[in-house]
Write a protein that holds these residues in place. Structure first.
Motif, mmCIF file in Angstrom:
data_model
loop_
_atom_site.group_PDB
_atom_site.id
_atom_site.type_symbol
_atom_site.label_atom_id
_atom_site.label_comp_id
_atom_site.label_asym_id
_atom_site.label_seq_id
_atom_site.Cartn_x
_atom_site.Cartn_y
_atom_site.Cartn_z
ATOM 1 N N UNK A 294 50.110 56.677 31.800
ATOM 2 C CA UNK A 294 50.387 56.609 33.234
ATOM 3 C C UNK A 294 49.272 55.883 33.974
ATOM 4 N N UNK A 295 48.030 56.244 33.668
ATOM 5 C CA UNK A 295 46.896 55.601 34.321
ATOM 6 C C UNK A 295 46.825 54.117 33.987
ATOM 7 N N UNK A 296 46.940 53.816 32.699
ATOM 8 C CA UNK A 296 46.789 52.435 32.269
ATOM 9 C C UNK A 296 47.907 51.554 32.802
ATOM 10 N N UNK A 297 49.132 52.031 32.726
ATOM 11 C CA UNK A 297 50.254 51.198 33.143
ATOM 12 C C UNK A 297 50.211 50.881 34.629
ATOM 13 N N UNK A 298 49.825 51.865 35.434
ATOM 14 C CA UNK A 298 49.751 51.615 36.865
ATOM 15 C C UNK A 298 48.692 50.563 37.180
ATOM 16 N N UNK A 299 47.505 50.727 36.597
ATOM 17 C CA UNK A 299 46.426 49.768 36.835
ATOM 18 C C UNK A 299 46.785 48.395 36.295
ATOM 19 N N UNK A 300 47.380 48.354 35.105
ATOM 20 C CA UNK A 300 47.709 47.086 34.482
ATOM 21 C C UNK A 300 48.820 46.362 35.226
ATOM 22 N N UNK A 301 49.818 47.105 35.696
ATOM 23 C CA UNK A 301 50.914 46.484 36.442
ATOM 24 C C UNK A 301 50.388 45.796 37.701
ATOM 25 N N UNK A 302 49.481 46.469 38.400
ATOM 26 C CA UNK A 302 48.903 45.880 39.603
ATOM 27 C C UNK A 302 48.127 44.606 39.270
ATOM 28 N N UNK A 303 47.329 44.659 38.215
ATOM 29 C CA UNK A 303 46.567 43.477 37.808
ATOM 30 C C UNK A 303 47.447 42.330 37.367
ATOM 31 N N UNK A 304 48.523 42.637 36.655
ATOM 32 C CA UNK A 304 49.431 41.586 36.182
ATOM 33 C C UNK A 304 50.134 40.891 37.342
ATOM 34 N N UNK A 305 50.561 41.673 38.334
ATOM 35 C CA UNK A 305 51.210 41.073 39.502
ATOM 36 C C UNK A 305 50.231 40.178 40.262
ATOM 37 N N UNK A 309 50.633 36.049 40.891
ATOM 38 C CA UNK A 309 50.591 35.418 42.214
ATOM 39 C C UNK A 309 49.534 34.321 42.267
ATOM 40 N N UNK A 310 48.395 34.594 41.672
ATOM 41 C CA UNK A 310 47.335 33.596 41.639
ATOM 42 C C UNK A 310 47.759 32.367 40.842
ATOM 43 N N UNK A 311 48.448 32.573 39.721
ATOM 44 C CA UNK A 311 48.892 31.451 38.899
ATOM 45 C C UNK A 311 49.893 30.574 39.643
ATOM 46 N N UNK A 377 39.754 33.137 40.068
ATOM 47 C CA UNK A 377 40.120 33.940 41.234
ATOM 48 C C UNK A 377 40.440 35.382 40.824
ATOM 49 N N UNK A 378 41.091 35.537 39.671
ATOM 50 C CA UNK A 378 41.399 36.882 39.189
ATOM 51 C C UNK A 378 40.117 37.660 38.924
ATOM 52 N N UNK A 379 39.147 37.019 38.280
ATOM 53 C CA UNK A 379 37.890 37.695 37.979
ATOM 54 C C UNK A 379 37.118 38.018 39.258
ATOM 55 N N UNK A 380 37.188 37.128 40.255
ATOM 56 C CA UNK A 380 36.541 37.406 41.538
ATOM 57 C C UNK A 380 37.150 38.651 42.186
ATOM 58 N N UNK A 381 38.480 38.716 42.189
ATOM 59 C CA UNK A 381 39.157 39.875 42.783
ATOM 60 C C UNK A 381 38.845 41.144 42.001
ATOM 61 N N UNK A 382 38.804 41.036 40.693
ATOM 62 C CA UNK A 382 38.486 42.187 39.836
ATOM 63 C C UNK A 382 37.079 42.685 40.117
ATOM 64 N N UNK A 383 36.134 41.750 40.261
ATOM 65 C CA UNK A 383 34.752 42.129 40.531
ATOM 66 C C UNK A 383 34.628 42.806 41.893
ATOM 67 N N UNK A 384 35.349 42.276 42.883
ATOM 68 C CA UNK A 384 35.307 42.879 44.220
ATOM 69 C C UNK A 384 35.869 44.292 44.204
ATOM 70 N N UNK A 385 36.963 44.498 43.476
ATOM 71 C CA UNK A 385 37.569 45.822 43.395
ATOM 72 C C UNK A 385 36.646 46.800 42.689
ATOM 73 N N UNK A 386 35.989 46.338 41.611
ATOM 74 C CA UNK A 386 35.072 47.204 40.879
ATOM 75 C C UNK A 386 33.863 47.570 41.716
ATOM 76 N N UNK A 391 39.658 45.178 48.448
ATOM 77 C CA UNK A 391 40.573 44.202 49.027
ATOM 78 C C UNK A 391 41.123 43.321 47.937
ATOM 79 N N UNK A 392 42.406 43.150 47.936
ATOM 80 C CA UNK A 392 43.056 42.256 46.990
ATOM 81 C C UNK A 392 42.994 40.859 47.566
ATOM 82 N N UNK A 393 42.234 39.981 46.906
ATOM 83 C CA UNK A 393 42.060 38.630 47.422
ATOM 84 C C UNK A 393 43.102 37.665 46.921
ATOM 85 N N UNK A 394 44.091 38.151 46.192
ATOM 86 C CA UNK A 394 45.131 37.265 45.699
ATOM 87 C C UNK A 394 45.965 36.751 46.847
ATOM 88 N N UNK A 395 46.378 35.463 46.783
ATOM 89 C CA UNK A 395 47.222 34.937 47.828
ATOM 90 C C UNK A 395 48.550 35.644 47.858
#
Length: 396
Positions: A294-305, A309-311, A377-386, A391-395
């Motif tokens: 449950x924990x992993x899927x929720x976090x992973x789904x958000x990251x994948x989306x 969007x960034x791609x 951009x994904x790594x930048x957003x990941x670093x900011x979240x960590x 804030x989700x910086x994805x467009x």
């Protein structure tokens, strides 16, 4: 092996800079949710021969720093990221009058109240423990120590760069799609992945591995496990499939229900290349597995989306895009529950213009540049979240 961190005068190692946490072990978190918490280890104070030793169990790397203050004489040990545990006050021995804990659930300071001035302390860190050795010293010398500067600090450990796993689709006995001019998908995906790897490594912001670096067959499950076992920051699968009349790049994330018939057909085609894909979970009790998933899927789904969007944003304007560019389907290769993943169709070899473009190194370099921008951009957003920015910086 212990390391002397103080005792050679003032102005030693600067305090470790505050950094965002590395990738959280969700398995450890899930186990913690069902395990009985253990009692906090108590600091140990011993005094002999005019010297006093304080041993503080840390349990994990902490960016501690030590300073001194006067009136009354005391040492201040800052422990960021380590919540206060145990008694708020503990009686001392020898040169230590008492220990006091102050702080918040996120960090605390251990105040070491002294019975008198001490010489510059000697610190060693080894085996998850910090040892502070004290000897009596002159008042004038201690006054020089107690000027607000840092006496000693944890030696900063440089965290490894995040790992990106690139997955060139197909390979070996599985050629993938064969274009009208005889172009093999497995060769296009490998060439594109190698170019993307080159660009990412030139940027110096991440490490990159490929699920295959030559023309070999790799089962889908092995591709997933490579990313999971190495705790990859993201998994990007590259393809150039076949679909009658379709042209342009598109990006796919996981969904058990396909967003459209084209996505469903592509997923069925890719999954048919290997039937051994499946998900292997750690050997843990069923209740821990449920929490973990449950924990992993929720976090992973958000990251994948976010990754998708960034791609799409990076590819737009660089290459033709399929309408409704971000789509969803049940690709086996995207089913790792703990690694954000996306599948990029760089174009369709069944379309003559896409096939011609994908055969040109300059076009593949443009695709790679857009995807390298995506990763950064994904790594930048990941670093900011960590770091707690939140804030989700994805467009869009």
């Amino acid at each position: 092996m212990g390391q002397d961190l103080a005792g050679r005068g003032v102005g030693l190692d600067p305090p470790a800079s505050k950094a965002g946490p590395g990738r959280r072990s969700l398995l450890g978190l899930a186990v913690a949710l069902v395990a009985t918490p253990a009692a906090a280890a108590r600091p140990q104070i011993t005094a002999a021969g005019g010297r006093t030793r304080l041993v503080l169990p840390l349990g994990r790397p902490v960016a501690w720093s030590l300073s001194a203050a006067a009136d009354p004489p005391r040492l201040l040990l800052d422990l960021p990221g380590l919540p206060p545990e145990g008694a708020a006050r503990q009686p001392g021995a020898g040169l230590i009058r008492a220990l006091e804990r102050r702080g918040t659930p996120q960090a605390h300071q251990l105040v070491i109240l002294l019975s008198g001035p001490v010489a510059p302390p000697v610190l060693r860190e080894a085996g998850g423990r910090l040892t502070i050795e004290l000897a009596r010293g002159p008042a004038a010398g201690f006054a020089r120590l107690a000027d607000g500067r840092v006496l000693a600090a944890a030696t900063p450990s440089r965290a490894p760069l995040p790992l990106i796993v690139l997955d060139p689709g197909h390979g070996g006995k599985d050629p993938g799609t064969i274009g009208g001019r005889g172009t093999l998908e497995k060769r296009i995906t490998l060439a594109a992945a190698l170019e993307l790897k080159r660009q990412l490594e030139a940027g110096g912001r991440c490490r990159v591995v490929l699920t295959r670096s030559r023309d070999v067959f790799v089962p889908l499950g092995d591709r997933i496990e490579m990313a999971r076992k190495r705790e990859a920051a993201l998994f990007l699968s590259l393809h150039a499939d076949s679909a009658p009349g379709a042209r342009g790049a598109s990006v796919y994330t996981l969904s058990e229900t396909a967003s459209d018939s084209l996505s469903a057909a592509l997923a069925q085609r890719e999954n048919a290349a290997d039937r051994k894909g499946g998900l292997r979970l750690p050997s843990v009790p069923p209740e821990v597995q449920r929490i973990l998933l449950s924990l992993m899927r929720q976090e992973t789904r958000t990251g994948s989306e976010r990754l998708a969007r960034l791609a799409v944003a990076a590819l737009e304007g660089e290459v033709p895009l399929l309408p409704n560019t971000h789509r969803r389907a049940g690709f086996v290769v995207l089913k790792a529950p703990d690694v954000p993943s996306a599948l990029v169709e760089m174009g369709f070899l069944s379309h003559p213009q896409d096939e011609a473009a994908l055969n040109r190194p300059a076009h593949r370099a443009r695709v790679a540049a857009a995807l390298a921008e995506t990763v950064h951009h994904f790594l930048d957003a990941r670093r900011a979240l960590q770091a707690g920015v939140g804030a989700d910086t994805a467009p869009g």
